[in-house]
Design an enzyme around this catalytic site. Structure first.
Site: not given
Ligand code: SDX
Length: 432
Positions: A309, A366
């Site tokens: 998140h 989700d």
């Molecule tokens: C919602 O913002 C809100 O409030 C949204 C929401 C709402 O109620 O409106 O809560 C609803 O959108 C929930 C999120 C739903 N999305 C997902 O479940 C998709 C999977 N999650 C992600 O793609 C990710 O976690 C985000 C998009 C939710 C957040 O992305 P960020 O904050 O930009 O995180 P990031 O991309 O900077 O990741 C940080 C690290 C990275 O690794 P490194 O580069 O440090 O090595 O964490 C890793 C990412 O690769 N990472 C994941 C991951 N989420 C982040 N690795 C594997 N699986 C994941 N799900």
């Protein structure tokens, strides 16, 4: 006593005011930074930038806290329902009996969607994205209610209560219409005597000669899912609503933009992606290790959907509530869903895996919501439209904050240009 930050740049010092919120959150106010120093702040994706001061929802991502107008989500989930929480989020206080009755009546009176709107829907192929259909129908609302959508803040705020009720009630009906159309079923018209969730289930699942009577536990489960999606501070789609609303675009137009932002798989589309992931694990007889291994590759397209998140660095409280509710709802409905067991195993495995633990990646709203929606009978491709129904009060409350802010400005972020420097035009015969 006002707190001031000081920025040292090019042997000069720039005092910057500090803003402190009611929950102790602090921000450096950089609104005068550019005029004073020529510098702008840079924050790709705005993860460390406050776009507004808001009174609607408080999130503490480190401690997994979510409150709407000060009320903890755990208490609202336990004691309130979607319509009452929608009122709270929009108007700032829990309704008294009269207010709740009037609000409910406004929703019931505005549940029907104009027949001509069926033509918008039927202009789409039946396999089109339900979210594209929904945003198209919502963006047509100003044409049907021009007096409520004048694109003049003062006039639109005068009619806000009716516009808000139309948005919440008709988005719910539109989703049911989209389901009926894409499944080749006749539209079911709303019944004014039914409460919000029961009316939705009626419009989704009734047959011309056989009404669908929602079991209390089904209506309760749907209320919980919608309530838990009602608002979530400045998420991607809500910020989009504020951005579009800041141009003085009316409520309906702004919500339609939010629906489009919500449709992305990294945001509201994740609930579908989670179920596809769980179904794929189930179909391959995998125990999830393949997905977890792929998710650690770091590529956005292999992520463990429903995990991580942008704000929570701890459990998303909504995920805990929905996860606990899954067992109760499925048991009451006499359903055993193998995907729930897979989800639980996946959660346990990921929470022991250093890749996720070190990045503070926990289940988000989700991760489990699809299990309940499936149990209620909602088809997977409609899950994100359910998120849109739930989030409507949040979009509405945020649009109202933008529209009623006397010091509000159009959202216009800056950038740092990294393209080609000045160069002169050459005629085509002089190009390589
Ligand atoms: C919602 O913002 C809100 O409030 C949204 C929401 C709402 O109620 O409106 O809560 C609803 O959108 C929930 C999120 C739903 N999305 C997902 O479940 C998709 C999977 N999650 C992600 O793609 C990710 O976690 C985000 C998009 C939710 C957040 O992305 P960020 O904050 O930009 O995180 P990031 O991309 O900077 O990741 C940080 C690290 C990275 O690794 P490194 O580069 O440090 O090595 O964490 C890793 C990412 O690769 N990472 C994941 C991951 N989420 C982040 N690795 C594997 N699986 C994941 N799900």
């Amino acid at each position: 006593m006002a707190i001031t930050a000081s920025l040292k740049l090019d042997d000069k010092e720039y005092p910057l005011p500090v803003i402190v919120g009611t929950e102790g959150e602090k921000a450096i106010d950089t609104r005068q930074l550019r005029a004073a120093s020529g510098y702008i702040a840079f924050d790709q994706g705005y993860g460390n930038t406050g776009s507004c001061e808001s009174q609607i929802t408080f999130l503490d991502g480190d401690n997994g806290i979510l409150r709407h107008r000060g009320y903890p989500i755990e208490q609202l989930a336990r004691y309130s329902d979607y319509v009452e929480t929608a009122y709270l989020i929009i108007y700032g206080e829990l309704p008294n009996a009269t207010q709740r009755k009037e609000f409910g009546l406004r929703l019931r009176k505005n549940a029907a969607v104009e027949m001509q709107m069926q033509k918008i829907l039927e202009g789409f192929p039946t396999n089109a994205s339900p979210m594209a259909m929904l945003s198209a129908m919502v963006s047509a609302l100003p044409a049907y209610y021009p007096d409520l959508a004048t694109n003049n803040f003062e006039k639109d705020l005068k009619n806000f209560d009716l516009a808000a009720a139309i948005a919440i009630s008709k988005i719910r009906t539109m989703v049911a219409m989209i389901y009926r159309y894409t499944h080749g079923l006749p539209y079911m018209f709303p019944k004014q005597e039914l409460p919000f969730a029961e009316n939705f289930l009626h419009m989704m699942f009734s047959e011309p000669y056989q009404d669908y009577a929602a079991a209390p536990e089904v209506a309760k489960a749907l209320n919980l899912v919608l309530l838990l999606h009602a608002d979530h501070e400045q998420n991607c789609s809500t910020s989009t609503v504020r951005m579009v609303g800041s141009s003085a675009a009316n409520l309906f137009t702004s919500i339609s933009a939010g629906v489009n932002a919500l449709s992305g798989p990294l945001h509201g589309g994740a609930n579908v992606a989670v179920m596809q992931m769980l179904q794929s694990i189930h179909d391959e007889g995998d125990d999830g290790t393949r997905f977890i291994a792929a998710a650690k590759s770091g590529s956005k397209s292999n992520r463990l959907m429903g995990f991580g998140h942008a704000v929570y660095r701890n459990f998303d409280p909504r995920a805990k509530i929905i996860g606990d509710a899954c067992d109760v709802v499925l048991k009451k409905l006499g359903i055993s869903d193998p995907l729930l067991d897979i989800a639980k195993n996946l959660e346990q495995a990921a929470l022991k895996d250093d890749y996720f633990v070190s990045r503070k990646l926990y289940p988000n709203v989700d991760f489990y919501s699809g299990i309940i929606m499936r149990a209620v009978g909602i088809p997977m491709n409609m899950f994100t439209t359910m998120f849109a129904i739930g989030r409507a009060p949040g979009y509405i409350a945020n649009w109202k904050e933008v529209a009623s802010n006397p010091k509000g400005r159009i959202y216009r972020p800056r950038q740092i240009y990294v393209g080609a420097q000045k160069r002169d035009y050459t005629t085509i015969d002089h190009r390589a």
